[in-house]
Motif scaffolding. Sequence first.
Motif, mmCIF file in Angstrom:
data_model
loop_
_atom_site.group_PDB
_atom_site.id
_atom_site.type_symbol
_atom_site.label_atom_id
_atom_site.label_comp_id
_atom_site.label_asym_id
_atom_site.label_seq_id
_atom_site.Cartn_x
_atom_site.Cartn_y
_atom_site.Cartn_z
ATOM 1 N N SER A 174 48.117 76.129 -4.772
ATOM 2 C CA SER A 174 48.773 75.411 -5.971
ATOM 3 C C SER A 174 50.205 75.318 -5.735
ATOM 4 C CB SER A 174 48.477 75.960 -7.412
ATOM 5 O OG SER A 174 49.346 76.491 -7.501
ATOM 6 N N GLY A 211 52.423 76.622 -8.902
ATOM 7 C CA GLY A 211 52.733 78.025 -9.136
ATOM 8 C C GLY A 211 52.196 79.107 -7.950
ATOM 9 N N GLU A 212 51.600 79.061 -7.384
ATOM 10 C CA GLU A 212 50.830 80.231 -6.520
ATOM 11 C C GLU A 212 52.117 80.107 -5.671
ATOM 12 O OE1 GLU A 212 46.018 79.948 -7.672
ATOM 13 O OE2 GLU A 212 46.839 78.821 -5.814
ATOM 14 N N GLN A 268 54.960 79.300 -5.572
ATOM 15 C CA GLN A 268 56.398 79.312 -6.187
ATOM 16 C C GLN A 268 56.113 81.111 -6.232
ATOM 17 O OE1 GLN A 268 58.871 77.286 -6.597
ATOM 18 N NE2 GLN A 268 60.103 78.397 -5.957
ATOM 19 N N ARG A 269 54.676 82.178 -6.717
ATOM 20 C CA ARG A 269 54.982 83.612 -7.132
ATOM 21 C C ARG A 269 55.243 83.596 -5.501
ATOM 22 N NH1 ARG A 269 50.026 84.122 -11.588
ATOM 23 N NH2 ARG A 269 50.749 82.068 -12.341
ATOM 24 N N PHE A 323 61.480 77.491 -10.676
ATOM 25 C CA PHE A 323 60.976 77.257 -11.410
ATOM 26 C C PHE A 323 61.052 75.854 -11.660
ATOM 27 C CE2 PHE A 323 61.845 81.825 -13.545
ATOM 28 C CZ PHE A 323 60.948 81.893 -12.284
ATOM 29 N N VAL A 364 57.448 72.547 -11.094
ATOM 30 C CA VAL A 364 55.781 73.286 -11.493
ATOM 31 C C VAL A 364 55.874 72.102 -12.723
ATOM 32 C CG1 VAL A 364 55.710 75.089 -9.487
ATOM 33 C CG2 VAL A 364 56.905 75.237 -12.215
ATOM 34 N N ASP A 365 54.978 71.932 -12.909
ATOM 35 C CA ASP A 365 55.333 71.019 -14.507
ATOM 36 C C ASP A 365 54.927 72.253 -15.556
ATOM 37 O OD1 ASP A 365 52.338 73.011 -15.202
ATOM 38 O OD2 ASP A 365 51.635 71.956 -13.609
ATOM 39 N N VAL A 382 53.018 75.961 -15.809
ATOM 40 C CA VAL A 382 53.313 76.719 -15.623
ATOM 41 C C VAL A 382 54.585 77.194 -15.299
ATOM 42 C CG1 VAL A 382 53.266 77.421 -12.888
ATOM 43 C CG2 VAL A 382 51.659 75.518 -13.449
ATOM 44 N N ARG A 383 55.675 76.481 -15.396
ATOM 45 C CA ARG A 383 57.302 76.360 -15.184
ATOM 46 C C ARG A 383 57.093 78.164 -16.715
ATOM 47 N NH1 ARG A 383 62.431 72.502 -15.374
ATOM 48 N NH2 ARG A 383 63.745 74.573 -15.304
ATOM 49 N N ARG A 409 55.187 80.029 -17.691
ATOM 50 C CA ARG A 409 54.636 81.612 -17.572
ATOM 51 C C ARG A 409 55.288 81.902 -15.763
ATOM 52 N NH1 ARG A 409 50.006 78.761 -15.665
ATOM 53 N NH2 ARG A 409 48.842 78.311 -16.991
ATOM 54 N N LEU A 410 55.403 81.344 -15.157
ATOM 55 C CA LEU A 410 56.329 82.017 -14.124
ATOM 56 C C LEU A 410 57.446 82.452 -14.678
ATOM 57 C CD1 LEU A 410 56.477 79.050 -11.591
ATOM 58 C CD2 LEU A 410 54.801 81.263 -11.638
#
Length: 385
Positions: free
Chosen positions: A138, A140-141, A143-144, A164, A167-168, A171-172, A174-175
């Motif tokens: 995804s 977010g993944e 980006q991690r 960030f 991403v939505d 997720v943003r 959370r990141l």
Amino acid sequence: MIRFESVTKRYPDGTTAVDDLSFEVAEGELVTLVGPSGCGKTTTMKMVNRLIDPTSGRIFVEGRDIATTDPVRLRRRIGYVIQQTGLFPHRTVLDNTATVPHLLGRPRKQSRDRAAELLERVGLDPAVHGPRYPEQLSGGERQRVGVARALAADPPVLLMDEPFGAVDPVVRDRLQKEFLRLQATLHKTVLLVTHDIEEAIRLGDRIAVYGQGRIEQYDTPASVLGAPASPYVAEFVGSDRALKQLVVTGIDPGDLEHPPFARLGEPADQAADRLRAEGARWAVVLDEEGGLHGWVGTEEMTGARGNVAAHARRMEAWVPVSGSLKDAFSEMLKYDAGWIAVVDGTRFLGVLTPAKLHEALRRTIGADEQGVPREETRVDSVPTD
């Protein structure tokens, strides 16, 4: 750690991207560069790893003028995270993350072990995600993985360009939280570019607010919000800057109120008699060590058998004392609560009411506007009756 001395970047067509820029970033500090598109913040960041060279002025990293350093060697000592992650599509997640240690000549096993450790740190299971390819992740993944790869060689400096932004919002959020958790452990020196003032406030130890090619204000988030240096900065941070200040204002135990309490093992009828004598309709329920267990109503224990524990209800609205006033306010709204419990670990400290939250925010704004320590200010309230 990073120092700009009278740095200017002017292009052949006469465009000046950055004009006479001077500022410093301390070791272990996270500085956010924020401003509208085309203001020079990304150019500033790219000059640190010599993706762009300045027209004049000097930039120092770890005390060394980067103009005297080989660009390739420099970049291998600086982590770089961009919005689209820049992962190699033909390499697995594990191999992507191990790229820089491998380029630095480290043994393959050591590089991959380091990559697996970092994937775990950013919340990805190396056994599950390591063998996958970027297209199987995804946003977010990915980006991690980008953050993990940037950290793989343990660089002292980390550059992040809208990391960030792709991403939505969920997720943003959370990141951002995960990155702050990482930074609290790693203490990297970070320059982070963003166009989002709320992200800049949330993440930065200090904020550089850009006008056109120059910094209009360079200060802590609280100072930028509480005492904008110019009308431009005030307009940029927004008319709701008082609300934004909730993000950077911590919970002060001195603002907490202390309601009646009952112990888990206390007989319910005795607790009810005591609370009625105190004029209390409800009480916080604590264990023998002072830990928060829940709450209970006085009437429901009247004449009841057993201990308080049998009648206690779960406490939904609570925040850690390390949280911000925004965290407290959000929980109040979420549970439509007239107050919110504040804990240190499990230990109950008191409750924060809307009135106390408002008073704390007014005190913070007043201190920032006057340039005095917050603990030296007080708020006078006008009686309403």
